[in-house]
Design an enzyme around this catalytic site. Sequence first.
Site, PDB file in Angstrom:
ATOM      1  N   LYS A 185     -37.283  -4.872  38.225  1.00 38.42           N
ATOM      2  CA  LYS A 185     -38.043  -3.659  38.568  1.00 38.42           C
ATOM      3  C   LYS A 185     -39.354  -3.898  39.314  1.00 38.42           C
ATOM      4  O   LYS A 185     -40.161  -2.985  39.434  1.00 38.42           O
ATOM      5  CB  LYS A 185     -38.319  -2.870  37.294  1.00 38.42           C
ATOM      6  CG  LYS A 185     -39.138  -3.664  36.285  1.00 38.42           C
ATOM      7  CD  LYS A 185     -39.769  -2.825  35.211  1.00 38.42           C
ATOM      8  CE  LYS A 185     -40.684  -3.632  34.350  1.00 38.42           C
ATOM      9  NZ  LYS A 185     -41.379  -2.918  33.324  1.00 38.42           N
ATOM     10  N   SER A 234     -35.245   6.061  38.743  1.00 40.64           N
ATOM     11  CA  SER A 234     -36.688   5.914  38.919  1.00 40.64           C
ATOM     12  C   SER A 234     -37.215   6.896  39.953  1.00 40.64           C
ATOM     13  O   SER A 234     -36.490   7.301  40.868  1.00 40.64           O
ATOM     14  CB  SER A 234     -36.947   4.478  39.390  1.00 40.64           C
ATOM     15  OG  SER A 234     -38.252   4.367  39.902  1.00 40.64           O
ATOM     16  N   TYR A 253     -36.129  -2.112  45.706  1.00 44.04           N
ATOM     17  CA  TYR A 253     -35.917  -1.743  44.300  1.00 44.04           C
ATOM     18  C   TYR A 253     -35.440  -0.286  44.217  1.00 44.04           C
ATOM     19  O   TYR A 253     -34.432   0.020  43.577  1.00 44.04           O
ATOM     20  CB  TYR A 253     -37.214  -1.947  43.504  1.00 44.04           C
ATOM     21  CG  TYR A 253     -37.233  -1.246  42.170  1.00 44.04           C
ATOM     22  CD1 TYR A 253     -36.350  -1.611  41.160  1.00 44.04           C
ATOM     23  CD2 TYR A 253     -38.135  -0.202  41.922  1.00 44.04           C
ATOM     24  CE1 TYR A 253     -36.366  -0.952  39.930  1.00 44.04           C
ATOM     25  CE2 TYR A 253     -38.151   0.454  40.706  1.00 44.04           C
ATOM     26  CZ  TYR A 253     -37.265   0.083  39.706  1.00 44.04           C
ATOM     27  OH  TYR A 253     -37.272   0.743  38.504  1.00 44.04           O
ATOM     28  N   LYS A 289     -31.642   1.804  43.099  1.00 45.81           N
ATOM     29  CA  LYS A 289     -31.460   2.964  42.206  1.00 45.81           C
ATOM     30  C   LYS A 289     -30.680   4.066  42.927  1.00 45.81           C
ATOM     31  O   LYS A 289     -29.838   4.750  42.334  1.00 45.81           O
ATOM     32  CB  LYS A 289     -32.819   3.502  41.744  1.00 45.81           C
ATOM     33  CG  LYS A 289     -33.623   2.525  40.893  1.00 45.81           C
ATOM     34  CD  LYS A 289     -32.988   2.272  39.546  1.00 45.81           C
ATOM     35  CE  LYS A 289     -33.781   1.324  38.683  1.00 45.81           C
ATOM     36  NZ  LYS A 289     -33.092   0.929  37.458  1.00 45.81           N
TER      37      LYS A 289
HETATM   38  N1  NAD Z   1     -41.233   0.547  33.565  1.00 40.95           N
HETATM   39  C1  NAD Z   1     -41.223   1.330  34.611  1.00 40.95           C
HETATM   40  O1  NAD Z   1     -42.272   1.593  35.202  1.00 40.95           O
HETATM   41  C2  NAD Z   1     -39.945   1.982  35.089  1.00 40.95           C
HETATM   42  C3  NAD Z   1     -40.022   3.117  35.899  1.00 40.95           C
HETATM   43  C4  NAD Z   1     -38.847   3.693  36.367  1.00 40.95           C
HETATM   44  C5  NAD Z   1     -37.625   3.142  36.020  1.00 40.95           C
HETATM   45  N2  NAD Z   1     -37.579   2.034  35.239  1.00 40.95           N
HETATM   46  C6  NAD Z   1     -36.274   1.457  34.916  1.00 40.95           C
HETATM   47  O2  NAD Z   1     -36.120   1.447  33.507  1.00 40.95           O
HETATM   48  C7  NAD Z   1     -35.331   0.341  33.108  1.00 40.95           C
HETATM   49  C8  NAD Z   1     -36.046  -0.430  32.023  1.00 40.95           C
HETATM   50  O3  NAD Z   1     -37.318  -0.814  32.516  1.00 40.95           O
HETATM   51  P1  NAD Z   1     -38.376  -1.600  31.628  1.00 40.95           P
HETATM   52  O4  NAD Z   1     -39.710  -1.165  32.074  1.00 40.95           O
HETATM   53  O5  NAD Z   1     -38.004  -1.525  30.210  1.00 40.95           O
HETATM   54  O6  NAD Z   1     -38.139  -3.064  32.192  1.00 40.95           O
HETATM   55  P2  NAD Z   1     -38.038  -4.428  31.399  1.00 40.95           P
HETATM   56  O7  NAD Z   1     -38.030  -5.502  32.425  1.00 40.95           O
HETATM   57  O8  NAD Z   1     -39.042  -4.498  30.314  1.00 40.95           O
HETATM   58  O9  NAD Z   1     -36.601  -4.291  30.724  1.00 40.95           O
HETATM   59  C9  NAD Z   1     -35.418  -4.564  31.411  1.00 40.95           C
HETATM   60  C10 NAD Z   1     -34.609  -5.494  30.535  1.00 40.95           C
HETATM   61  O10 NAD Z   1     -33.373  -5.765  31.213  1.00 40.95           O
HETATM   62  C11 NAD Z   1     -33.111  -7.149  31.107  1.00 40.95           C
HETATM   63  N3  NAD Z   1     -32.277  -7.489  32.264  1.00 40.95           N
HETATM   64  C12 NAD Z   1     -32.629  -7.502  33.571  1.00 40.95           C
HETATM   65  N4  NAD Z   1     -31.592  -7.883  34.329  1.00 40.95           N
HETATM   66  C13 NAD Z   1     -30.552  -8.100  33.475  1.00 40.95           C
HETATM   67  C14 NAD Z   1     -29.222  -8.533  33.647  1.00 40.95           C
HETATM   68  N5  NAD Z   1     -28.745  -8.868  34.850  1.00 40.95           N
HETATM   69  N6  NAD Z   1     -28.418  -8.634  32.568  1.00 40.95           N
HETATM   70  C15 NAD Z   1     -28.893  -8.332  31.333  1.00 40.95           C
HETATM   71  N7  NAD Z   1     -30.158  -7.939  31.104  1.00 40.95           N
HETATM   72  C16 NAD Z   1     -30.981  -7.828  32.166  1.00 40.95           C
HETATM   73  C17 NAD Z   1     -34.468  -7.834  31.069  1.00 40.95           C
HETATM   74  O11 NAD Z   1     -34.433  -9.103  30.448  1.00 40.95           O
HETATM   75  C18 NAD Z   1     -35.296  -6.837  30.291  1.00 40.95           C
HETATM   76  O12 NAD Z   1     -35.275  -7.113  28.907  1.00 40.95           O
HETATM   77  C19 NAD Z   1     -35.045  -0.446  34.382  1.00 40.95           C
HETATM   78  O13 NAD Z   1     -33.788  -0.079  34.867  1.00 40.95           O
HETATM   79  C20 NAD Z   1     -36.123   0.012  35.326  1.00 40.95           C
HETATM   80  O14 NAD Z   1     -35.726  -0.094  36.672  1.00 40.95           O
HETATM   81  C21 NAD Z   1     -38.708   1.443  34.763  1.00 40.95           C
END
Ligand code: NAD
Length: 338
Positions: A92, A132, A154, A158
Amino acid sequence: MQSILVTGGLGYIGSITITELYKAIGKYYKIIILDNLSNSNIQVLDTITSIIGEKLDLYIVDIQNQTELKEVFKKYKETNPINYIIHFAALKAVGESVENPIKYYQNNVVGTLNLLNCAEEYKCQNFLFSSSATVYAPGEFVDEEAPFKPSNPYGETKVVIEYLIRSLSKKGGRYLCLRYFNPVGATKDGKLGEMPNKPNNLFPYIEQVAIGNLQQLYVFGNDYNTHDGTGIRDYIHILDLAEAHVVALQELIKRDEKKENYYDYFNIGTGKGFSVLDIVNEYSKLVPIKYQITDKRAGDVAILVANPNKTKEKLGWVAKRGLTEMCQDSYNFIKSKQ
Ligand SMILES: NC(=O)c1ccc[n+]([C@@H]2O[C@H](COP(=O)([O-])OP(=O)(O)OC[C@H]3O[C@@H](n4cnc5c(N)ncnc54)[C@H](O)[C@@H]3O)[C@@H](O)[C@H]2O)c1
């Protein structure tokens, strides 16, 4: 008992959502966590266990590995079939995606294709996807009908996944895309919050400054067309976001029980925008935050704020927590980790 598979469940949003989900429906569904630890660590499972009082099944699997992914679905097929998927797993970091688009398409798009492939094979047709706000062009009070116009790879990943989900939904099943704005903060007990392996978002940076691990915050650009020149975003408390998932999953469950087909997409934000300096000022009421203005970052935009009305009308969900609470809970969390 049916299972809910939570990919990326040891990450920031996933782990906190799991604890809220467990409180709401853990008696009726088995929750299975899958994560490859690329941006999280195994201790998060212990923390989840200490909060909910049960150790959930965890699989250290990369969604890019279709064979291992299938094994997980197969394992539960007879006893606790996976009937719901909440798909958080993704990379992300906007800046990194600009530098390395292939890595982002590979992990996010190919990984999701694998997951949806397994879901189809194992007849799981209830899918909640972490989309997102980056799918949109910059704007104020952006509603869900705004055209897709991502500013970085990124966001493109999505969009591609949302298109795939829309196409799949035409074959039947229940699919929801939640377009999060900017989740921040932590749980009230300070146990779970954002602990990235490398801080990329604003709050994790500020937290490191707040506890003296970093000397100052770098503010990327102060000549955007906003009230103080710094970028404006719609920040949402992580507990509000977690509650939105509980509501959304319950909607999927309700429709699944009636065997209704369903596809929709919702903004998950507050509808209020704050600039980087607004955040610095609010946080500085708790602890001084030194900052320095530096160059704009590739892929960043001036302003992106949600219109949350459709989510309120159709899902009955609204964000309840304000900026002061977001900063307090964030500071409380990072202090407790020292
Ligand atoms: N945090 C933000 O600002 C935000 C905003 C909009 C959308 N999102 C989306 O929300 C979701 C969760 O975000 P977050 O902030 O908790 O991020 P994060 O990085 O804390 O959590 C994502 C988790 O996915 C795991 N991961 C990544 N690639 C992987 C793979 N190939 N196989 C298995 N596990 C995998 C990582 O180890 C991590 O634990 C994501 O899809 C992100 O794009 C996040």
